[in-house]
Design a protein around this motif. Structure first.
Motif, PDB file in Angstrom:
ATOM      1  N   THR A  52     -24.195  30.531  27.417  1.00  0.00           N
ATOM      2  CA  THR A  52     -24.543  29.154  27.129  1.00  0.00           C
ATOM      3  C   THR A  52     -23.345  28.270  27.114  1.00  0.00           C
ATOM      4  OG1 THR A  52     -24.357  29.274  24.676  1.00  0.00           O
ATOM      5  CG2 THR A  52     -26.220  29.910  25.671  1.00  0.00           C
ATOM      6  N   THR A  53     -23.498  27.044  27.017  1.00  0.00           N
ATOM      7  CA  THR A  53     -22.403  26.062  26.892  1.00  0.00           C
ATOM      8  C   THR A  53     -22.104  25.722  25.494  1.00  0.00           C
ATOM      9  OG1 THR A  53     -23.673  24.169  27.383  1.00  0.00           O
ATOM     10  CG2 THR A  53     -22.622  25.172  29.033  1.00  0.00           C
ATOM     11  N   ASP A  54     -22.967  26.413  24.524  1.00  0.00           N
ATOM     12  CA  ASP A  54     -22.659  26.005  22.905  1.00  0.00           C
ATOM     13  C   ASP A  54     -21.649  27.007  22.466  1.00  0.00           C
ATOM     14  OD1 ASP A  54     -23.113  25.996  20.276  1.00  0.00           O
ATOM     15  OD2 ASP A  54     -25.254  25.902  20.441  1.00  0.00           O
ATOM     16  N   VAL A  55     -20.561  26.599  21.987  1.00  0.00           N
ATOM     17  CA  VAL A  55     -19.317  27.187  21.134  1.00  0.00           C
ATOM     18  C   VAL A  55     -20.044  28.133  20.321  1.00  0.00           C
ATOM     19  CG1 VAL A  55     -17.500  26.288  22.528  1.00  0.00           C
ATOM     20  CG2 VAL A  55     -18.396  25.136  20.446  1.00  0.00           C
ATOM     21  N   LEU A  56     -20.777  27.564  19.441  1.00  0.00           N
ATOM     22  CA  LEU A  56     -21.298  28.134  18.274  1.00  0.00           C
ATOM     23  C   LEU A  56     -21.982  29.473  18.486  1.00  0.00           C
ATOM     24  CD1 LEU A  56     -21.781  24.923  15.832  1.00  0.00           C
ATOM     25  CD2 LEU A  56     -19.712  26.863  16.028  1.00  0.00           C
ATOM     26  N   HIS A  57     -22.944  29.154  19.492  1.00  0.00           N
ATOM     27  CA  HIS A  57     -24.014  30.180  19.864  1.00  0.00           C
ATOM     28  C   HIS A  57     -23.859  30.446  21.459  1.00  0.00           C
ATOM     29  CE1 HIS A  57     -25.486  27.948  16.427  1.00  0.00           C
ATOM     30  NE2 HIS A  57     -25.779  29.162  16.044  1.00  0.00           N
ATOM     31  N   PRO A  58     -22.623  31.165  21.759  1.00  0.00           N
ATOM     32  CA  PRO A  58     -22.688  31.380  23.278  1.00  0.00           C
ATOM     33  C   PRO A  58     -23.260  32.452  24.172  1.00  0.00           C
ATOM     34  CG  PRO A  58     -20.982  32.679  21.754  1.00  0.00           C
ATOM     35  CD  PRO A  58     -21.730  31.943  20.950  1.00  0.00           C
ATOM     36  N   LEU A  59     -24.179  32.926  23.395  1.00  0.00           N
ATOM     37  CA  LEU A  59     -25.166  33.868  24.000  1.00  0.00           C
ATOM     38  C   LEU A  59     -26.662  33.758  23.735  1.00  0.00           C
ATOM     39  CD1 LEU A  59     -23.089  37.398  23.957  1.00  0.00           C
ATOM     40  CD2 LEU A  59     -23.497  35.550  25.649  1.00  0.00           C
ATOM     41  N   ARG A  60     -27.625  33.734  24.653  1.00  0.00           N
ATOM     42  CA  ARG A  60     -28.991  33.613  24.437  1.00  0.00           C
ATOM     43  C   ARG A  60     -29.850  34.408  25.294  1.00  0.00           C
ATOM     44  NH1 ARG A  60     -31.692  30.985  28.207  1.00  0.00           N
ATOM     45  NH2 ARG A  60     -30.564  29.501  29.462  1.00  0.00           N
ATOM     46  N   THR A  61     -31.209  34.665  24.698  1.00  0.00           N
ATOM     47  CA  THR A  61     -31.963  35.458  25.543  1.00  0.00           C
ATOM     48  C   THR A  61     -33.494  35.130  24.839  1.00  0.00           C
ATOM     49  OG1 THR A  61     -32.639  37.477  26.598  1.00  0.00           O
ATOM     50  CG2 THR A  61     -32.089  37.499  24.327  1.00  0.00           C
ATOM     51  N   ASP A  80     -40.472  38.381  23.252  1.00  0.00           N
ATOM     52  CA  ASP A  80     -41.675  38.333  22.681  1.00  0.00           C
ATOM     53  C   ASP A  80     -41.784  36.760  22.493  1.00  0.00           C
ATOM     54  OD1 ASP A  80     -41.991  40.971  22.559  1.00  0.00           O
ATOM     55  OD2 ASP A  80     -40.841  41.132  20.566  1.00  0.00           O
ATOM     56  N   GLY A  81     -41.569  35.817  23.373  1.00  0.00           N
ATOM     57  CA  GLY A  81     -41.709  34.332  23.541  1.00  0.00           C
ATOM     58  C   GLY A  81     -41.024  33.664  22.489  1.00  0.00           C
ATOM     59  N   GLN A  82     -39.967  34.388  21.949  1.00  0.00           N
ATOM     60  CA  GLN A  82     -39.027  33.715  20.865  1.00  0.00           C
ATOM     61  C   GLN A  82     -37.367  33.538  21.594  1.00  0.00           C
ATOM     62  OE1 GLN A  82     -39.621  35.886  17.278  1.00  0.00           O
ATOM     63  NE2 GLN A  82     -40.691  34.113  16.459  1.00  0.00           N
ATOM     64  N   GLU A  83     -36.824  32.535  21.144  1.00  0.00           N
ATOM     65  CA  GLU A  83     -35.501  32.305  21.694  1.00  0.00           C
ATOM     66  C   GLU A  83     -34.668  33.229  20.667  1.00  0.00           C
ATOM     67  OE1 GLU A  83     -32.653  28.963  23.328  1.00  0.00           O
ATOM     68  OE2 GLU A  83     -33.462  28.703  21.062  1.00  0.00           O
ATOM     69  N   LEU A  84     -33.841  33.929  21.164  1.00  0.00           N
ATOM     70  CA  LEU A  84     -32.841  34.495  20.355  1.00  0.00           C
ATOM     71  C   LEU A  84     -31.303  34.374  20.783  1.00  0.00           C
ATOM     72  CD1 LEU A  84     -35.259  36.582  20.507  1.00  0.00           C
ATOM     73  CD2 LEU A  84     -33.765  38.264  20.240  1.00  0.00           C
ATOM     74  N   ARG A  85     -30.451  33.897  19.820  1.00  0.00           N
ATOM     75  CA  ARG A  85     -29.226  33.307  19.886  1.00  0.00           C
ATOM     76  C   ARG A  85     -28.240  34.386  19.049  1.00  0.00           C
ATOM     77  NH1 ARG A  85     -28.930  27.853  17.921  1.00  0.00           N
ATOM     78  NH2 ARG A  85     -30.275  28.583  16.403  1.00  0.00           N
ATOM     79  N   ILE A  86     -26.967  34.520  19.769  1.00  0.00           N
ATOM     80  CA  ILE A  86     -25.954  35.047  18.946  1.00  0.00           C
ATOM     81  C   ILE A  86     -24.897  34.022  18.333  1.00  0.00           C
ATOM     82  CG2 ILE A  86     -23.824  36.668  19.418  1.00  0.00           C
ATOM     83  CD1 ILE A  86     -26.555  38.328  19.196  1.00  0.00           C
ATOM     84  N   ARG A  87     -24.492  34.135  17.199  1.00  0.00           N
ATOM     85  CA  ARG A  87     -23.552  33.506  16.817  1.00  0.00           C
ATOM     86  C   ARG A  87     -22.324  34.314  16.474  1.00  0.00           C
ATOM     87  NH1 ARG A  87     -25.308  30.732  12.006  1.00  0.00           N
ATOM     88  NH2 ARG A  87     -24.927  32.592  10.834  1.00  0.00           N
TER      89      ARG A  87
END
Length: 63
Positions: A10-19, A22-29
């Motif tokens: 992602t372009t979000d420096v605080l949460h640079p990864l997403r997927t 089960d229909g929900q957004e997951l992010r990595i901080r």
């Protein structure tokens, strides 16, 4: 954390990864390692896990 997931950058420096799973957004901080865990998994806005080792079932984005 054994579910196979493919993460994208992602372009979000605080949460640079997403997927999505089960229909929900997951992010990595990314944490302030070593004072904090290296990663925090968020489902929606809720923190659900902190960890230092990347799960083997998860695919990181290609550089």
């Amino acid at each position: 954390m054994s579910q196979k997931l493919e993460w994208v950058k992602t372009t979000d420096v605080l949460h640079p990864l997403r997927t999505k799973a089960d229909g929900q957004e997951l992010r990595i901080r990314i944490g302030d390692f070593p004072e904090e865990s290296m990663y925090t998994l968020l489902v929606g806005e809720q923190e659900v896990a902190q960890f230092d080792d990347w799960p083997k079932a998860w695919s990181r984005p290609k550089k």
